[in-house]
Write an enzyme that holds these catalytic residues in place. Sequence first.
Site, PDB file in Angstrom:
ATOM      1  N   ASP A 290      -1.884  10.087 -10.176  1.00 15.32           N
ATOM      2  CA  ASP A 290      -1.956   8.812 -11.425  1.00 15.32           C
ATOM      3  C   ASP A 290      -0.612   8.161 -12.076  1.00 15.32           C
ATOM      4  O   ASP A 290      -0.302   7.084 -12.386  1.00 15.32           O
ATOM      5  CB  ASP A 290      -2.389   8.992 -12.821  1.00 15.32           C
ATOM      6  CG  ASP A 290      -4.028   9.288 -12.727  1.00 15.32           C
ATOM      7  OD1 ASP A 290      -4.814   8.761 -11.345  1.00 15.32           O
ATOM      8  OD2 ASP A 290      -4.733   9.834 -13.173  1.00 15.32           O
TER       9      ASP A 290
ATOM     10  N   ASP B 275       0.611  -1.239   0.099  1.00 21.83           N
ATOM     11  CA  ASP B 275       0.168   0.289   0.068  1.00 21.83           C
ATOM     12  C   ASP B 275       0.385   1.483  -0.266  1.00 21.83           C
ATOM     13  O   ASP B 275       1.522   1.334   0.521  1.00 21.83           O
ATOM     14  CB  ASP B 275      -0.509  -0.553   1.120  1.00 21.83           C
ATOM     15  CG  ASP B 275      -1.596   1.502   1.677  1.00 21.83           C
ATOM     16  OD1 ASP B 275      -3.061   1.037   0.987  1.00 21.83           O
ATOM     17  OD2 ASP B 275      -1.483   2.100   1.265  1.00 21.83           O
TER      18      ASP B 275
ATOM     19  N   GLU C 274      -4.755   2.561  -4.434  1.00 25.75           N
ATOM     20  CA  GLU C 274      -3.354   2.261  -4.447  1.00 25.75           C
ATOM     21  C   GLU C 274      -2.518   1.029  -3.412  1.00 25.75           C
ATOM     22  O   GLU C 274      -1.762   0.952  -3.064  1.00 25.75           O
ATOM     23  CB  GLU C 274      -3.300   3.677  -3.601  1.00 25.75           C
ATOM     24  CG  GLU C 274      -3.578   4.440  -2.546  1.00 25.75           C
ATOM     25  CD  GLU C 274      -3.654   3.575  -1.345  1.00 25.75           C
ATOM     26  OE1 GLU C 274      -4.352   2.962  -0.916  1.00 25.75           O
ATOM     27  OE2 GLU C 274      -2.689   3.823  -0.506  1.00 25.75           O
TER      28      GLU C 274
ATOM     29  N   ASN D 204      -2.016  12.867  -3.583  1.00 21.32           N
ATOM     30  CA  ASN D 204      -3.358  13.987  -4.795  1.00 21.32           C
ATOM     31  C   ASN D 204      -3.001  14.856  -4.029  1.00 21.32           C
ATOM     32  O   ASN D 204      -3.402  16.340  -5.359  1.00 21.32           O
ATOM     33  CB  ASN D 204      -3.969  12.888  -4.972  1.00 21.32           C
ATOM     34  CG  ASN D 204      -4.290  11.384  -5.133  1.00 21.32           C
ATOM     35  OD1 ASN D 204      -3.800  11.686  -6.479  1.00 21.32           O
ATOM     36  ND2 ASN D 204      -4.966  10.669  -5.678  1.00 21.32           N
TER      37      ASN D 204
ATOM     38  N   HIS E 119      -4.178  14.968  -9.338  1.00 22.34           N
ATOM     39  CA  HIS E 119      -4.916  13.933  -9.580  1.00 22.34           C
ATOM     40  C   HIS E 119      -3.898  13.079 -10.130  1.00 22.34           C
ATOM     41  O   HIS E 119      -3.535  11.762 -10.233  1.00 22.34           O
ATOM     42  CB  HIS E 119      -6.012  13.922  -9.827  1.00 22.34           C
ATOM     43  CG  HIS E 119      -7.162  12.440  -9.728  1.00 22.34           C
ATOM     44  ND1 HIS E 119      -6.937  11.246 -10.496  1.00 22.34           N
ATOM     45  CD2 HIS E 119      -7.208  11.398  -8.386  1.00 22.34           C
ATOM     46  CE1 HIS E 119      -7.930  10.315  -9.857  1.00 22.34           C
ATOM     47  NE2 HIS E 119      -7.918  10.310  -8.212  1.00 22.34           N
TER      48      HIS E 119
HETATM   49  P1  GH3 Z   1      -2.645   5.524   4.359  1.00 23.23           P
HETATM   50  O1  GH3 Z   1      -0.067   5.747   4.357  1.00 23.23           O
HETATM   51  O2  GH3 Z   1      -2.653   4.910   5.725  1.00 23.23           O
HETATM   52  O3  GH3 Z   1      -2.797   3.783   3.448  1.00 23.23           O
HETATM   53  O4  GH3 Z   1      -2.636   6.691   3.784  1.00 23.23           O
HETATM   54  P2  GH3 Z   1      -3.423   7.265   2.617  1.00 23.23           P
HETATM   55  O5  GH3 Z   1      -3.034   8.418   2.435  1.00 23.23           O
HETATM   56  O6  GH3 Z   1      -2.207   6.694   0.780  1.00 23.23           O
HETATM   57  O7  GH3 Z   1      -4.655   6.630   2.221  1.00 23.23           O
HETATM   58  P3  GH3 Z   1      -6.391   6.848   1.745  1.00 23.23           P
HETATM   59  O8  GH3 Z   1      -7.025   5.275   2.267  1.00 23.23           O
HETATM   60  O9  GH3 Z   1      -5.814   7.433   3.146  1.00 23.23           O
HETATM   61  O10 GH3 Z   1      -6.191   7.526   0.341  1.00 23.23           O
HETATM   62  C1  GH3 Z   1      -6.031   6.534  -0.655  1.00 23.23           C
HETATM   63  C2  GH3 Z   1      -6.160   7.487  -1.655  1.00 23.23           C
HETATM   64  O11 GH3 Z   1      -5.098   7.054  -2.824  1.00 23.23           O
HETATM   65  C3  GH3 Z   1      -7.474   7.921  -1.951  1.00 23.23           C
HETATM   66  C4  GH3 Z   1      -7.936   7.934  -3.191  1.00 23.23           C
HETATM   67  O12 GH3 Z   1      -8.039   9.115  -3.505  1.00 23.23           O
HETATM   68  C5  GH3 Z   1      -6.456   7.548  -3.846  1.00 23.23           C
HETATM   69  N1  GH3 Z   1      -6.217   6.582  -5.334  1.00 23.23           N
HETATM   70  C6  GH3 Z   1      -6.814   5.769  -5.082  1.00 23.23           C
HETATM   71  N2  GH3 Z   1      -6.801   5.604  -6.855  1.00 23.23           N
HETATM   72  C7  GH3 Z   1      -6.317   6.480  -7.017  1.00 23.23           C
HETATM   73  C8  GH3 Z   1      -5.900   6.633  -8.713  1.00 23.23           C
HETATM   74  O13 GH3 Z   1      -6.468   5.754  -9.629  1.00 23.23           O
HETATM   75  N3  GH3 Z   1      -5.456   7.473  -8.947  1.00 23.23           N
HETATM   76  C9  GH3 Z   1      -5.048   8.877  -8.059  1.00 23.23           C
HETATM   77  N4  GH3 Z   1      -4.187   9.744  -8.223  1.00 23.23           N
HETATM   78  N5  GH3 Z   1      -5.333   8.742  -6.575  1.00 23.23           N
HETATM   79  C10 GH3 Z   1      -6.103   7.490  -6.585  1.00 23.23           C
HETATM   80 MG    MG Z   2      -2.321   3.998   0.988  1.00 25.97          MG
HETATM   81 MG    MG Z   3      -5.385   1.810   1.519  1.00 32.73          MG
END
Ligand code: GH3
Ligand code: MG
Ligand code: MG
Length: 331
Positions: free
Chosen positions: A221, A204, A247, A212, A217
């Site tokens: 990506d 992760d 992610e 982001n 965003h």
């Molecule tokens: P942690 O260290 O606890 O994992 O914190 P985190 O910020 O990585 O975790 P959180 O679950 O709060 O956020 C995950 C983020 O990943 C939120 C979401 O917008 C982003 N995300 C998920 N899929 C995609 C994607 O395809 N593209 C982009 N740019 N962002 C994405």
């Molecule tokens: Mg994360």
């Molecule tokens: Mg996650």
Amino acid sequence: MSREIRAKISVKEHIRTSEAPAPMRVLISADDPMSQQLLASMVSNLGHEVFAISEGLSVEGLPAREDINPESETRIAILDHSISGGKCRNICREVRKRFGSDIYIILLTPSHLAGRTMTDLGIVVDDFLLKPFTEAELCARLRLGVRVLNLLAGHIETERLLFNAATCDDLTGLWNRRMILNQLAQELNRTKHDKKSLAVAMVDIDLFKSVNDTFGHLAGDSVLRDIAASLRTQLRSYDFIGRYGGEEFLVLLPGCDRKAAADIARRMCQTIASTPMHICDVDVPVSVSIGLSSTADAGFDSATLIAAADEALYRAKNDGRNRVSLCEAAS
Ligand code: GH3
Ligand code: MG
Ligand code: MG
């Protein structure tokens, strides 16, 4: 110039220009040198490259597979039926084996044998051309062959695109969740049967939301793509990786016990943490946390194995991120 000659010239021009099929490499084999020469000149007049078998059509006379240059694929074969007699069926099958099963075979057949030949050989060839024939008839048959081959190529490409869309993640090019879970089921079966161990890593990206939020965003990506590529290149040839969620990536490490899996996972963490991502002209440090589970500790049920890796990931996050955490060892 007489009207008749002018008409003949204009028919030839018509065939060569507007109606000429796209050039291809055409294998030809006629039943005597004269017919071979005539056929070769007709085929090359139509703009195709000729690949002539000079010693007459026989399995032995066909070029060996290794002598066939795959770069200039031979897509069409024009074969004369009368020289091969009852062996024609075998020769057509052999031509397909050596030049590819999709090679479009046009069989030249004497008119008086047409009915019998079509009944006997319809299953192994694609089209028939009755002898004697004109250049216009040959052109029409070749055009049809080219059209069929192009349709087939389009169909194969569509199938490939559909398969990719169903199995791959658009953004990273990795397998999607369905594919990696299918693979997990297969690996679990194999591992159980071979009485070996399989480790599962849930990877992760740390604090990805802030990437982001800070850079947008699209930049996020691009980070996702780069991390996916980095993880993939660090794996052994027989490991598997897929995008499990936003992610998060699921990695399968066949043959790994806790220690071997932890070594691989730690290397992944270190490599990613030591390679800052270049985002909007800024070097941004990025890290991942990894939760590990193995069949030796969590058993052979995929859901249990993933839940154990998730739990370990949760601990890695709580312990400060950018680290590997292992699921509880089986007592
Ligand atoms: P942690 O260290 O606890 O994992 O914190 P985190 O910020 O990585 O975790 P959180 O679950 O709060 O956020 C995950 C983020 O990943 C939120 C979401 O917008 C982003 N995300 C998920 N899929 C995609 C994607 O395809 N593209 C982009 N740019 N962002 C994405
Ligand atoms: Mg994360
Ligand atoms: Mg996650």
